[in-house]
Design a protein around this motif. Structure first.
Motif, short mmCIF file in Angstrom:
data_model
loop_
_atom_site.label_atom_id
_atom_site.label_comp_id
_atom_site.label_asym_id
_atom_site.label_seq_id
_atom_site.Cartn_x
_atom_site.Cartn_y
_atom_site.Cartn_z
N SER A 1 1.10 19.75 4.46
CA SER A 1 2.50 19.88 4.85
C SER A 1 2.89 18.71 5.75
O SER A 1 2.30 18.52 6.81
N GLY A 2 3.87 17.95 5.31
CA GLY A 2 4.30 16.81 6.10
C GLY A 2 5.41 16.07 5.39
O GLY A 2 5.82 16.43 4.27
N THR A 3 5.90 15.01 6.02
CA THR A 3 6.98 14.24 5.42
C THR A 3 6.97 12.82 5.95
O THR A 3 6.42 12.54 7.02
N GLN A 4 7.59 11.96 5.21
CA GLN A 4 7.78 10.58 5.64
C GLN A 4 8.80 10.54 6.77
O GLN A 4 9.75 11.33 6.80
N LEU A 5 8.61 9.64 7.72
CA LEU A 5 9.56 9.50 8.82
C LEU A 5 10.74 8.63 8.38
O LEU A 5 10.66 7.83 7.45
N ALA A 6 11.86 8.79 9.09
CA ALA A 6 13.09 8.09 8.76
C ALA A 6 12.89 6.58 8.77
O ALA A 6 12.24 6.03 9.67
N TRP A 7 13.48 5.91 7.78
CA TRP A 7 13.46 4.46 7.62
C TRP A 7 12.06 3.89 7.38
O TRP A 7 11.83 2.69 7.51
N SER A 8 11.11 4.76 7.03
CA SER A 8 9.77 4.28 6.72
C SER A 8 9.76 3.52 5.40
O SER A 8 10.45 3.90 4.45
N PRO A 9 8.97 2.45 5.31
CA PRO A 9 8.81 1.77 4.02
C PRO A 9 8.22 2.71 2.98
O PRO A 9 7.49 3.65 3.30
N SER A 10 8.52 2.41 1.72
CA SER A 10 8.05 3.23 0.60
C SER A 10 6.61 2.88 0.23
O SER A 10 6.16 1.75 0.45
N THR A 11 5.92 3.85 -0.33
CA THR A 11 4.60 3.59 -0.91
C THR A 11 4.71 3.15 -2.36
O THR A 11 3.73 2.67 -2.94
N GLY A 12 5.87 3.37 -2.97
CA GLY A 12 6.00 3.21 -4.41
C GLY A 12 5.46 4.45 -5.10
O GLY A 12 4.81 5.30 -4.48
N PRO A 13 5.70 4.59 -6.39
CA PRO A 13 5.31 5.81 -7.10
C PRO A 13 3.80 6.02 -7.19
O PRO A 13 3.35 7.15 -7.36
N LYS A 14 3.00 4.96 -7.10
CA LYS A 14 1.54 5.11 -7.19
C LYS A 14 0.94 5.62 -5.89
O LYS A 14 -0.16 6.17 -5.88
N GLY A 15 1.64 5.41 -4.79
CA GLY A 15 1.17 5.92 -3.51
C GLY A 15 0.07 5.07 -2.89
O GLY A 15 -0.31 4.01 -3.40
N VAL A 16 -0.44 5.59 -1.78
CA VAL A 16 -1.53 4.95 -1.04
C VAL A 16 -2.63 5.98 -0.84
O VAL A 16 -2.38 7.09 -0.34
N THR A 17 -3.85 5.63 -1.22
CA THR A 17 -5.00 6.51 -1.00
C THR A 17 -6.00 5.77 -0.12
O THR A 17 -6.38 4.64 -0.43
N ALA A 18 -6.40 6.40 0.98
CA ALA A 18 -7.33 5.72 1.88
C ALA A 18 -8.01 6.72 2.81
O ALA A 18 -7.56 7.86 2.96
N GLU A 19 -9.08 6.25 3.44
CA GLU A 19 -9.80 7.04 4.43
C GLU A 19 -9.02 7.06 5.74
O GLU A 19 -8.32 6.10 6.10
N LEU A 20 -9.15 8.15 6.46
CA LEU A 20 -8.51 8.29 7.76
C LEU A 20 -9.44 7.88 8.89
O LEU A 20 -10.65 8.14 8.83
N VAL A 21 -8.86 7.26 9.92
CA VAL A 21 -9.58 6.99 11.17
C VAL A 21 -8.70 7.42 12.32
O VAL A 21 -7.48 7.52 12.18
N ILE A 22 -9.32 7.69 13.46
CA ILE A 22 -8.57 8.07 14.66
C ILE A 22 -8.70 6.97 15.70
O ILE A 22 -9.63 6.15 15.65
N LEU A 23 -7.78 6.95 16.66
CA LEU A 23 -7.84 5.95 17.72
C LEU A 23 -9.09 6.18 18.56
O LEU A 23 -9.40 7.33 18.93
N PRO A 24 -9.81 5.12 18.92
CA PRO A 24 -11.03 5.28 19.70
C PRO A 24 -10.73 5.45 21.19
O PRO A 24 -9.64 5.10 21.66
N THR A 25 -11.68 5.99 21.92
CA THR A 25 -11.60 5.98 23.38
C THR A 25 -12.15 4.65 23.86
O THR A 25 -13.28 4.28 23.52
N VAL A 26 -11.35 3.89 24.60
CA VAL A 26 -11.75 2.55 25.02
C VAL A 26 -11.67 2.42 26.53
O VAL A 26 -10.97 3.18 27.20
N LYS A 27 -12.41 1.42 27.04
CA LYS A 27 -12.38 1.18 28.50
C LYS A 27 -11.29 0.18 28.89
O LYS A 27 -10.83 0.18 30.03
N ASP A 28 -10.91 -0.69 27.93
CA ASP A 28 -9.87 -1.67 28.23
C ASP A 28 -9.29 -2.24 26.94
O ASP A 28 -9.74 -1.91 25.83
#
Length: 515
Positions: free
Chosen positions: A107-134
């Motif tokens: 369940s989700g949606t594209q945000l306003a004024w977001s660029p398009s993926t095109g009809p084929k879409g984008v498939t990729a692995e997810l990553v999260i932001l790391p915890t960093v010291k600086d």
């Protein structure tokens, strides 16, 4: 003596007739509103047929044109007044699916004024932001985002709103959860600062580093509710995923399951679109150059259909104008309604109107604005005008008691510096009043969320607000005197120790998303 007595009798008779005429206008408007309301049909067309009204979209222009046609059908002259241009964009089909480690539609949606993926879409692995010291450590990590979808929002440890915890949890469990949540939130934002970026500009860094998309989740602290705003990327798509699915994906990443999702978001970049205010008016018969202004913004965000922000305010003003035209076709003063564009991006439509019509500002008798949800009006403030008590309470006496008994008044009140379109007029010194309504869980459940839809409208409350607005407009128009716009002397600010100043007029954004 006979002449004097006869003159007095005629004068009294005229006053009685005038009072009876006034009573008849009000009674007829109330009867029509209760027995022949157009609110449901108008609401259906705005929310169900046209849908969300994001500035710069074809749906926004369709809404403006429909409003003009509707007013003209009622015999009320109306027009769309252009005040600027905006990035033109149209939402398309959005599909978000997890494809590994298993298949599940999300369940989700594209945000306003977001660029398009095109009809084929984008498939990729997810990553999260790391915890960093600086920021140096974050800079070194950025190479890991190439070809990946990056999750940028805080992980929520509970999807239950606080009121649900209060009802069912032990006090100890509730307090424990809140402490843990607060601690995680502080660390999330501290970590963002350590990257050298903010939540507003980190998307650009990820895009520049080769990410193929941004995945966010702006939970609104209610069951199933997410805030849906604008994308901050220029070439790659940004989607918002509801808390329940976002949390699942986040845990899969943390546990090393390497989830992959496919995003198909077929939006269209349409170049540049004009932006408008829809203005309609019933011309005054005695004082046509003095104005009573009805005010509501027409635009919305597009996670839902903009029903309570601000479809309901729009309905109130349209229905009030219909009632006034039918039973008060020759008002003393001109009654004007403004359906403002691009309020959501900074009161742009109303600020443009105020800036473009300076000659009107000292001729405004009153502005009545409505913008905060579907509930009945429960608060009316004097907005910092010294003598507001004198005339607002006089006008309110004509409103049925079953409506005014819910309304708390606050005089002299204080001027609004922002928040809604009444502030644009207040800054210009025009008496402008916000018709503040009952909450109905507005902030968590419908304000800018995916749940802001027709089914959340409480039509009994909206009908009362239309009656209230129509009567206030009628009384303000009929008032024998031009009301005072004298301002109060504002107090010393407890925060700064300096005397507060009246809000100053601000220019609108007239080239949104284009510069």
């Amino acid at each position: 003596m006979k002449k004097i007595l006869f003159g007095a009798f005629v004068m009294c008779s005229m006053l009685v007739v005038t009072a009876q005429e006034k009573d008849a206008v009000i009674e007829n408007m109330i009867k029509e509103a209760n027995e022949n309301s157009q609110l449901e049909a108008l609401g259906h067309h705005i929310m169900d047929v046209i849908g969300p009204r994001l500035v710069g979209t074809p749906q926004m222009k369709e809404a403006h044109d429909w409003a003009v046609a509707t007013y003209e059908k009622w015999g009320i002259p109306a027009e769309n007044q252009q005040y600027g241009e905006w990035k033109a964009w149209e939402r398309g089909i959005t599909h978000i699916d997890m494809v590994s480690p298993r298949v599940q539609s999300l369940s989700g949606t594209q945000l306003a004024w977001s660029p398009s993926t095109g009809p084929k879409g984008v498939t990729a692995e997810l990553v999260i932001l790391p915890t960093v010291k600086d920021s140096l450590e974050f800079k070194n990590w950025l190479k890991n985002v190439k070809g990946k979808l990056v999750m940028v929002s805080e992980y929520q440890i509970t999807g239950r709103p606080d009121y649900n915890w209060e009802e069912f949890a032990t006090p100890e469990s509730f307090e424990k959860m809140k402490k843990e949540r607060d601690s995680l939130t502080r660390e999330f934002y501290s970590n963002i600062r350590r990257t050298g970026y903010t939540t507003r500009n980190i998307h650009e860094a990820l895009e520049s580093a080769g990410a193929v998309g941004i995945v966010s989740s702006y939970w609104s602290k209610g069951f199933g509710a997410n805030k849906i705003f604008a994308s901050r990327t220029k070439r790659i798509p940004t989607v918002d995923i509801q808390l329940e699915d976002y949390g699942m994906l986040y845990r899969l990443v943390e546990y090393g399951n390497k989830p992959k999702i496919k995003i198909v978001a077929e939006s269209k970049d349409l170049g540049v679109a004009p932006t408008f205010n829809t203005i309609a008016q019933i011309k005054g018969s005695e004082k046509p150059d003095e104005y009573v202004v009805l005010s509501a913004h027409f635009d919305s965000w597009d996670g839902g259909t903009g029903a309570t922000d601000n479809g309901t305010g729009t309905l109130v003003m349209m229905e009030a104008m219909r009632l006034l035209k039918k039973f008060y076709p020759n008002p003393k003063r001109t009654i004007l309604v403004g359906h403002w564009g691009s309020e959501e991006q900074g009161l742009n439509g109303s600020r443009a109107f105020v800036e473009d019509h300076p000659e009107m500002m000292d001729k405004i008798q009153a502005v009545f604005n409505q913008d905060n949800g579907t509930g009945r009006v429960v608060n009316l403030s004097g907005a910092g005008y010294l003598h507001a008590y004198d005339y607002l309470t006089r006008w309110l006496r004509a409103v049925p008691k079953d409506i005014t008994k819910h309304i708390e008044t606050n005089f002299p009140g204080s001027p609004s510096g922002g928040g809604s379109d009444n502030a644009s007029f207040v800054a210009a010194g025009a008496p402008s009043f916000n018709l503040s309504s009952l909450n109905w869980s507005y902030w968590n459940y419908t304000w800018h969320t995916n749940l802001d839809t027709y089914d959340k409208i409480v039509f009994d409350d909206v009908r009362n607000n239309a009656i209230l607005t129509a009567i206030l407009a009628y009384m303000a128009s009929e008032d024998d005197t031009k009301v005072s716009s004298e301002k109060i002397i504002l107090p010393v600010s407890e925060r700064t120790g300096k005397q507060m100043e009246w809000p100053t007029q601000r220019s609108p954004e007239r080239r949104g998303g284009l510069d």
